[in-house]
Design a protein around this motif. Structure first.
Motif, PDB file in Angstrom:
ATOM      1  N   LEU A   1       0.844  -0.884  -0.054  1.00 45.40           N
ATOM      2  CA  LEU A   1      -0.195  -0.272   0.078  1.00 45.40           C
ATOM      3  C   LEU A   1       1.287   1.307  -0.287  1.00 45.40           C
ATOM      4  CD1 LEU A   1      -2.151  -0.739   2.918  1.00 45.40           C
ATOM      5  CD2 LEU A   1      -2.695  -0.838  -0.046  1.00 45.40           C
ATOM      6  N   GLY A   2       2.387   1.748   0.303  1.00 41.88           N
ATOM      7  CA  GLY A   2       3.076   2.436  -0.377  1.00 41.88           C
ATOM      8  C   GLY A   2       3.298   3.144   0.704  1.00 41.88           C
ATOM      9  N   PHE A   3       3.477   2.595   2.247  1.00 43.44           N
ATOM     10  CA  PHE A   3       3.570   3.339   3.032  1.00 43.44           C
ATOM     11  C   PHE A   3       5.103   2.364   3.169  1.00 43.44           C
ATOM     12  CE2 PHE A   3      -0.742   2.753   4.323  1.00 43.44           C
ATOM     13  CZ  PHE A   3      -1.046   4.120   4.829  1.00 43.44           C
ATOM     14  N   LYS A   4       5.611   3.508   4.101  1.00 48.51           N
ATOM     15  CA  LYS A   4       7.606   2.910   4.663  1.00 48.51           C
ATOM     16  C   LYS A   4       7.737   2.750   6.045  1.00 48.51           C
ATOM     17  CE  LYS A   4      11.087   5.101   1.758  1.00 48.51           C
ATOM     18  NZ  LYS A   4      12.532   5.907   2.077  1.00 48.51           N
ATOM     19  N   THR A   5       7.810   1.672   6.436  1.00 48.46           N
ATOM     20  CA  THR A   5       7.539   1.480   8.111  1.00 48.46           C
ATOM     21  C   THR A   5       9.280   1.687   9.137  1.00 48.46           C
ATOM     22  OG1 THR A   5       8.607  -0.311   7.225  1.00 48.46           O
ATOM     23  CG2 THR A   5       6.852  -0.335   7.178  1.00 48.46           C
ATOM     24  N   ALA A   6       8.545   2.706  10.016  1.00 47.05           N
ATOM     25  CA  ALA A   6      10.060   3.299  10.702  1.00 47.05           C
ATOM     26  C   ALA A   6       9.920   2.503  12.575  1.00 47.05           C
ATOM     27  CB  ALA A   6       9.517   4.242  10.620  1.00 47.05           C
ATOM     28  N   ALA A   7      10.331   2.320  12.992  1.00 45.78           N
ATOM     29  CA  ALA A   7      10.230   1.288  13.669  1.00 45.78           C
ATOM     30  C   ALA A   7      11.504   2.198  14.821  1.00 45.78           C
ATOM     31  CB  ALA A   7      11.826  -0.178  13.511  1.00 45.78           C
ATOM     32  N   LEU A   8      10.799   2.589  15.928  1.00 45.60           N
ATOM     33  CA  LEU A   8      10.750   3.279  17.004  1.00 45.60           C
ATOM     34  C   LEU A   8      11.425   2.259  17.773  1.00 45.60           C
ATOM     35  CD1 LEU A   8       9.848   6.584  17.595  1.00 45.60           C
ATOM     36  CD2 LEU A   8       9.059   5.005  15.995  1.00 45.60           C
ATOM     37  N   ALA A   9      12.617   2.680  17.300  1.00 40.55           N
ATOM     38  CA  ALA A   9      13.866   1.577  18.731  1.00 40.55           C
ATOM     39  C   ALA A   9      15.520   2.110  18.415  1.00 40.55           C
ATOM     40  CB  ALA A   9      14.294   0.572  18.111  1.00 40.55           C
ATOM     41  N   LEU A  10      15.782   1.985  19.736  1.00 39.62           N
ATOM     42  CA  LEU A  10      16.968   2.434  20.069  1.00 39.62           C
ATOM     43  C   LEU A  10      18.575   2.004  18.986  1.00 39.62           C
ATOM     44  CD1 LEU A  10      17.041   1.933  24.253  1.00 39.62           C
ATOM     45  CD2 LEU A  10      17.056   4.576  22.327  1.00 39.62           C
ATOM     46  N   ARG A  11      19.070   2.416  17.676  1.00 34.57           N
ATOM     47  CA  ARG A  11      19.979   2.029  16.694  1.00 34.57           C
ATOM     48  C   ARG A  11      21.080   2.573  16.641  1.00 34.57           C
ATOM     49  NH1 ARG A  11      18.902  -2.750  13.539  1.00 34.57           N
ATOM     50  NH2 ARG A  11      17.575  -3.918  15.491  1.00 34.57           N
ATOM     51  N   ASP A  12      22.027   2.323  16.798  1.00 33.75           N
ATOM     52  CA  ASP A  12      22.790   3.464  16.151  1.00 33.75           C
ATOM     53  C   ASP A  12      22.865   4.245  14.788  1.00 33.75           C
ATOM     54  OD1 ASP A  12      24.642   2.990  18.807  1.00 33.75           O
ATOM     55  OD2 ASP A  12      26.021   1.286  17.696  1.00 33.75           O
TER      56      ASP A  12
ATOM     57  N   GLU B   1      14.104  -8.886  14.834  1.00 30.77           N
ATOM     58  CA  GLU B   1      13.336  -9.265  13.062  1.00 30.77           C
ATOM     59  C   GLU B   1      12.150  -8.528  12.279  1.00 30.77           C
ATOM     60  OE1 GLU B   1      12.943 -10.901  15.729  1.00 30.77           O
ATOM     61  OE2 GLU B   1      13.739 -12.969  15.608  1.00 30.77           O
ATOM     62  N   THR B   2      11.443  -7.786  13.406  1.00 28.14           N
ATOM     63  CA  THR B   2      10.465  -6.016  12.597  1.00 28.14           C
ATOM     64  C   THR B   2      11.464  -5.107  12.457  1.00 28.14           C
ATOM     65  OG1 THR B   2       8.696  -7.140  13.911  1.00 28.14           O
ATOM     66  CG2 THR B   2       8.670  -5.323  13.705  1.00 28.14           C
ATOM     67  N   ILE B   3      12.403  -4.435  13.256  1.00 26.89           N
ATOM     68  CA  ILE B   3      13.810  -3.196  13.415  1.00 26.89           C
ATOM     69  C   ILE B   3      14.171  -3.767  12.041  1.00 26.89           C
ATOM     70  CG2 ILE B   3      15.593  -2.372  14.115  1.00 26.89           C
ATOM     71  CD1 ILE B   3      13.834  -3.272  16.758  1.00 26.89           C
TER      72      ILE B   3
END
Length: 297
Positions: free
Chosen positions: A221-232, A262-264
């Motif tokens: 459906l054209g969504f970019k996915t943004a994981a709210l997480a602690l990553r460098d 896996e989700t991130i």
């Protein structure tokens, strides 16, 4: 109106309010839908405004006169009553909505007077859509939230309230996420669970299934996915690049561990909330509010 005065909260006619669990309310009905309980006048009115059908009303004695307008409103929407028979709940048509009335000290035993202000309503649970069905009906959606495995009803209710207030088009739940219509989630959301479109994924990515159902649907459906997480390598809220994304799905993880690794990895980007004083993260309910405010503007 069908005023029925009851002396004790232990009366079996009040089982829907006092003794049946959220799971029982959802699953024991001999119908295609279950029951939910709305607490407080404001929440009941919001539910009615969204078209939910009431079965019965429970008032504290002193509210009978002050809530006469609400009683008339609820009665105008009523089409059925929930009855218990042979260990099962049944829906039967009624002419007069039962309005149960309890003394103050008895209604306090149920949930607490300060929470309900002496007003509760049993209502037909609305039909639950799949994520695919909901998003197909909302081609204009540009900002959606995904709650992965959030099991605390308070956090789900708070996230729903933030979504309603801060411009999220829809909230999507993974299979293990708490039901937004359980009693506590409805109460914490102040009824906004009836306003925010929400649905549940049938399958959600885990090890080896990054393109299964949920994530694949968002991509399709054209969504970019943004994981709210602690990553460098994450973007910080406030980064100008985040504001040029036309369709964005914001993903939030469990109260303890956050999003699954896996989700991130399956997401297009990772976003962090900048912190101070050595604090590394926020409660998921607070995190949703901060992210929604920034990314839905």
């Amino acid at each position: 109106m069908g005023i029925i005065r009851i002396d004790s909260a232990s009366d079996p006619r009040l089982d829907v309010y006092a003794r049946l669990t959220d799971r029982q309310l959802r699953s024991r009905l001999e119908s295609t839908s279950g029951v939910l309980v709305a607490e407080s006048e404001k929440v009941v009115r919001l539910a009615i405004a969204q078209g939910l059908e009431p079965f019965s009303l429970l008032l504290e004695e002193r509210q009978v006169e002050t809530q006469a307008d609400l009683v008339r409103l609820v009665e105008g929407m009523a089409g059925a009553e929930v009855l218990e028979h042979a260990g099962h709940l049944e829906i039967k048509p009624v002419v007069d909505l039962p309005v149960y009335v309890l003394p103050h000290e008895e209604i306090s035993k149920l949930v607490g007077y300060n929470v309900t202000r002496g007003v509760l309503c049993a209502m037909r649970r609305p039909s639950e859509l799949s994520a695919a069905e909901l998003l197909a009906s909302m081609p204009e959606a540009r900002r959606v939230a995904v709650l992965e495995g959030v099991t605390d009803a308070t956090n789900v209710g708070a996230a729903m309230r933030s979504a309603a207030a801060l411009g999220v088009d829809a909230v999507l739940l993974t299979p293990t996420c708490c039901d937004p219509l359980v009693r506590r989630a409805v109460r914490v959301s102040m009824g906004t669970v009836f306003q925010v479109p929400w649905a549940r994924f049938g399958i959600w990515p885990r090890a080896g299934a990054a393109d299964a159902d949920g994530m694949a649907l968002l991509r399709k459906l054209g969504f970019k996915t943004a994981a709210l997480a602690l990553r460098d390598d994450s973007y910080s809220l406030g980064d100008p690049e985040l504001y040029g994304i036309e369709k964005l799905a914001m993903l939030f993880g469990t109260e303890g561990d956050g999003l699954a690794s896996e989700t991130i990895e399956a997401c297009d980007l990772t976003v962090r909330i900048p912190m101070q004083h050595g604090v590394d993260s926020l409660n998921v309910a607070a995190a949703t509010a901060v992210a929604f405010w920034d990314l839905c503007r």
